[in-house]
Design an enzyme around this catalytic site. Structure first.
Site, PDB file in Angstrom:
ATOM      1  N   CYS A 108      -2.371   9.063   2.404  1.00 30.53           N
ATOM      2  CA  CYS A 108      -2.124   8.514   1.065  1.00 30.53           C
ATOM      3  C   CYS A 108      -3.305   8.788   0.153  1.00 30.53           C
ATOM      4  O   CYS A 108      -3.136   9.042  -1.030  1.00 30.53           O
ATOM      5  CB  CYS A 108      -1.863   7.020   1.160  1.00 30.53           C
ATOM      6  SG  CYS A 108      -3.122   6.128   2.058  1.00 30.53           S
ATOM      7  N   GLU A 168       0.884  -1.174   0.000  1.00 30.32           N
ATOM      8  CA  GLU A 168       0.000   0.000   0.000  1.00 30.32           C
ATOM      9  C   GLU A 168       0.914   1.214   0.000  1.00 30.32           C
ATOM     10  O   GLU A 168       1.448   1.591   1.038  1.00 30.32           O
ATOM     11  CB  GLU A 168      -0.881   0.016   1.253  1.00 30.32           C
ATOM     12  CG  GLU A 168      -1.837  -1.148   1.387  1.00 30.32           C
ATOM     13  CD  GLU A 168      -3.021  -1.067   0.443  1.00 30.32           C
ATOM     14  OE1 GLU A 168      -3.113  -0.092  -0.340  1.00 30.32           O
ATOM     15  OE2 GLU A 168      -3.850  -1.985   0.476  1.00 30.32           O
TER      16      GLU A 168
HETATM   17  P1  NAP Z   1       8.243   5.232   4.636  1.00 29.40           P
HETATM   18  O1  NAP Z   1       9.395   6.109   4.870  1.00 29.40           O
HETATM   19  O2  NAP Z   1       8.254   4.371   3.435  1.00 29.40           O
HETATM   20  O3  NAP Z   1       8.095   4.334   5.947  1.00 29.40           O
HETATM   21  C1  NAP Z   1       7.093   3.366   6.069  1.00 29.40           C
HETATM   22  C2  NAP Z   1       7.649   2.184   6.848  1.00 29.40           C
HETATM   23  O4  NAP Z   1       8.633   1.525   6.050  1.00 29.40           O
HETATM   24  C3  NAP Z   1       8.350   2.569   8.143  1.00 29.40           C
HETATM   25  O5  NAP Z   1       8.142   1.559   9.080  1.00 29.40           O
HETATM   26  C4  NAP Z   1       9.806   2.626   7.722  1.00 29.40           C
HETATM   27  O6  NAP Z   1      10.676   2.437   8.803  1.00 29.40           O
HETATM   28  C5  NAP Z   1       9.870   1.481   6.756  1.00 29.40           C
HETATM   29  N1  NAP Z   1      10.906   1.568   5.739  1.00 29.40           N
HETATM   30  C6  NAP Z   1      11.381   2.679   5.129  1.00 29.40           C
HETATM   31  N2  NAP Z   1      12.312   2.342   4.211  1.00 29.40           N
HETATM   32  C7  NAP Z   1      12.415   0.993   4.243  1.00 29.40           C
HETATM   33  C8  NAP Z   1      13.224   0.045   3.543  1.00 29.40           C
HETATM   34  N3  NAP Z   1      14.083   0.419   2.592  1.00 29.40           N
HETATM   35  N4  NAP Z   1      13.093  -1.262   3.851  1.00 29.40           N
HETATM   36  C9  NAP Z   1      12.229  -1.654   4.789  1.00 29.40           C
HETATM   37  N5  NAP Z   1      11.438  -0.812   5.503  1.00 29.40           N
HETATM   38  C10 NAP Z   1      11.533   0.496   5.216  1.00 29.40           C
HETATM   39  O7  NAP Z   1       6.888   6.030   4.558  1.00 29.40           O
HETATM   40  P2  NAP Z   1       6.346   7.112   5.575  1.00 29.40           P
HETATM   41  O8  NAP Z   1       7.072   8.357   5.317  1.00 29.40           O
HETATM   42  O9  NAP Z   1       6.345   6.582   6.961  1.00 29.40           O
HETATM   43  O10 NAP Z   1       4.831   7.220   5.111  1.00 29.40           O
HETATM   44  C11 NAP Z   1       4.436   8.035   4.090  1.00 29.40           C
HETATM   45  C12 NAP Z   1       4.176   7.242   2.815  1.00 29.40           C
HETATM   46  O11 NAP Z   1       3.280   6.181   3.064  1.00 29.40           O
HETATM   47  C13 NAP Z   1       3.494   8.098   1.781  1.00 29.40           C
HETATM   48  O12 NAP Z   1       4.030   7.832   0.512  1.00 29.40           O
HETATM   49  C14 NAP Z   1       2.040   7.640   1.855  1.00 29.40           C
HETATM   50  O13 NAP Z   1       1.290   7.891   0.723  1.00 29.40           O
HETATM   51  C15 NAP Z   1       2.225   6.190   2.119  1.00 29.40           C
HETATM   52  N6  NAP Z   1       1.006   5.598   2.663  1.00 29.40           N
HETATM   53  C16 NAP Z   1       0.276   4.751   1.900  1.00 29.40           C
HETATM   54  C17 NAP Z   1      -0.915   4.217   2.379  1.00 29.40           C
HETATM   55  C18 NAP Z   1      -1.760   3.288   1.557  1.00 29.40           C
HETATM   56  O14 NAP Z   1      -2.643   2.664   2.123  1.00 29.40           O
HETATM   57  N7  NAP Z   1      -1.535   3.149   0.267  1.00 29.40           N
HETATM   58  C19 NAP Z   1      -1.345   4.574   3.652  1.00 29.40           C
HETATM   59  C20 NAP Z   1      -0.571   5.449   4.402  1.00 29.40           C
HETATM   60  C21 NAP Z   1       0.609   5.952   3.909  1.00 29.40           C
HETATM   61  P3  NAP Z   1      11.454   3.702   9.477  1.00 29.40           P
HETATM   62  O15 NAP Z   1      10.414   4.587  10.048  1.00 29.40           O
HETATM   63  O16 NAP Z   1      12.307   3.059  10.516  1.00 29.40           O
HETATM   64  O17 NAP Z   1      12.220   4.352   8.373  1.00 29.40           O
END
Ligand code: NAP
Length: 458
Positions: free
Chosen positions: A265, A231
């Protein structure tokens, strides 16, 4: 990234946590796998009783956990409370429905030469959930409620800035009666995800977050041939046609853009308005966005709180600066609010063109881009001109136009004359770079099931 609660309204570090050691992580994976082997045979009635108990606890603790969420990521207290209650209702939904949604599906045995033939839904095992901070309870619960009801167990790697919410969830499921090992929180950094995902005892993974994180987890899971649900981000279009109820469209546009301080999102991010109503929409929209109260998210009058992280605000600033340097016009907002915390005002930008980063990127903050289009063909073309495909919104009273938007918008959801939202009853997910797989509804609970073909002869 440190595992810590840093209050976005003040910038103060409120609590820090040590990451789990490799030995502790191993213990948790072992506990999850051992537990799954017995938990998978528990009855729906038993799981349902635990899930309802979790819902009751969450309802009674909604105020407390809401304050934790607000402190960790800055959403308004009222929206945090609403999130907690929505989670409880999703828990009840799956507690009531799981057994029916996972009932064996009989096939006509005579057509396959059997006495009896059917599809059975069986749990996959230990599922790793990598989750984001923006809806720190909801993103986890919408995975965990169906997964646990299906007989899976969960390991949560939550975003590093919401450790208290992550630990609360582990505690909640344990106090509700779920046996130890059913749902555990791993305090680990994103670089430690690979080791957990490659472990043979972990069957599958779900990730909600950014596109780079999704790509990384999916690549590892692909290498291990493990099922994933992704997602990811979105840059949802919000199309307004001349027949729309403009007053309602403006009101909903504001909420759709600034909900969760602009960090959702499925927030509407690109406002694509027919030329006949563009000027009026733009004027009313800018007025309403400018009138919002920005401030302390704990304050009941606040409508927009701070962005969750300092980096998140910088990312928004950079996108706006790039657009302005390339000729876009700021109609309101457009620069950070000075002082403590990571506040950014509701902002509307016009004259966006395809060479600007903002045209295609996801802006994760309260910044709306406005596009003027000549007709429905151009509206659909602009709406689809993004690599994302999560939600979409179309405002029109014309049934023919409604059908056209439903058919042609490239997205996992289309909401006509309404705002994209998630409901336990409806599937949720995206296409294109917004990811794959579905959460919620019957589709969500079946994602982490082995759909087993059963054929019984004489
Ligand atoms: P993020 O930086 O991708 O982090 C999300 C999760 O992934 C965190 O637990 C993060 O851990 C982990 N993570 C980051 N890089 C990783 C990697 N290379 N390998 C494994 N795990 C990794 O995203 P965010 O900034 O928290 O959230 C914002 C994004 O989420 C936006 O793009 C938003 O649109 C999207 N989102 C999508 C949905 C949906 O349902 N489609 C819902 C909500 C949010 P750390 O915190 O330790 O870095």
């Amino acid at each position: 990234m440190a595992i810590a609660t840093v209050n976005p309204a003040t910038g103060a570090v409120e609590r820090s946590f040590d990451a789990h050691t490799p030995g502790q992580v191993e213990e948790k994976i072992a506990a999850a796998y051992t537990r799954w082997r017995s938990y998978r045979t528990s009855t729906f009635a038993q799981r349902s009783a635990w899930m309802v108990a979790a819902a009751e606890l969450l309802e009674s603790e909604a105020d407390t956990v809401a304050a934790v969420m607000t402190t960790e990521m800055g959403k308004t207290l009222a929206s945090a409370r609403a999130e907690a209650l929505k989670c409880a209702s999703a828990m009840r939904f799956y507690a009531d429905r799981a057994e029916g949604l996972l009932r064996d599906e009989p096939a006509d045995p005579s057509t396959v030469g059997a006495v009896r033939a059917y599809a059975a839904y069986q749990p996959l095992g230990v599922v790793l959930a990598v989750m984001p901070w923006n809806f720190p309870l909801w993103q986890v619960v919408r995975f965990a409620a169906p997964a646990l009801m299906a007989g899976n167990v969960g390991l949560l790697k939550h975003a590093s800035n919401v450790p208290q919410t992550a630990l609360y969830l582990e505690d909640l499921y344990r106090r509700a009666g779920f046996p130890d090992g059913c749902f555990q929180t791993l305090l680990i950094s994103s670089s430690d995800v690979e080791r957990v995902l490659r472990d043979d005892r972990v069957a599958a993974a779900t990730l909600t977050g950014s596109e780079p994180a999704g790509r990384s987890v999916a690549a590892i899971a692909g290498d291990e041939v493990k099922h994933t649900v992704l997602e990811l981000g979105g840059s949802d279009p919000f199309v307004v046609m001349p027949s729309a109820d403009l007053a309602r469209a403006v009101e909903v546009a504001v909420t759709a853009r600034v909900q969760n301080n602009g960090q959702s999102c499925i927030a509407a991010k690109r406002f694509i308005v027919h030329a006949d109503v563009y000027d009026e929409f733009a004027q009313r929209f800018v007025e309403a966005m400018s009138a919002l109260t920005v401030g302390d998210p704990m304050d009941a009058d606040t409508q927009v709180g701070p962005l969750a992280t300092e980096q998140g605000r910088k990312d928004v600033e950079d996108l706006v600066a790039d657009a302005v340097a390339e000729g876009a016009r700021v109609l309101c907002g457009g620069s950070r609010i000075d002082g403590a915390g990571w506040f950014y005002p509701p902002t509307v930008i016009a004259d966006i063109s395809a060479h600007m980063e903002m045209y295609a990127a996801e802006v994760f903050g309260p910044v709306a881009s406005l596009f003027r289009v000549a007709d429905i063909d151009e509206a659909i073309e602009v709406a689809n001109a993004t690599s994302f495909g999560l939600g979409s919104n179309a405002w029109t009273a014309d049934p023919g136009e409604q059908a056209r938007f439903v058919a042609d918008l490239e997205a996992g959801a289309v909401f006509v004359n309404g705002m994209t939202t998630s409901h336990p009853e409806l599937p949720f997910g995206g296409i294109k770079r917004s990811g794959y797989g579905r959460e919620l509804s019957a589709h969500g609970i079946r994602e982490f099931c082995n759909i087993k073909t059963v054929w019984v002869g004489e």
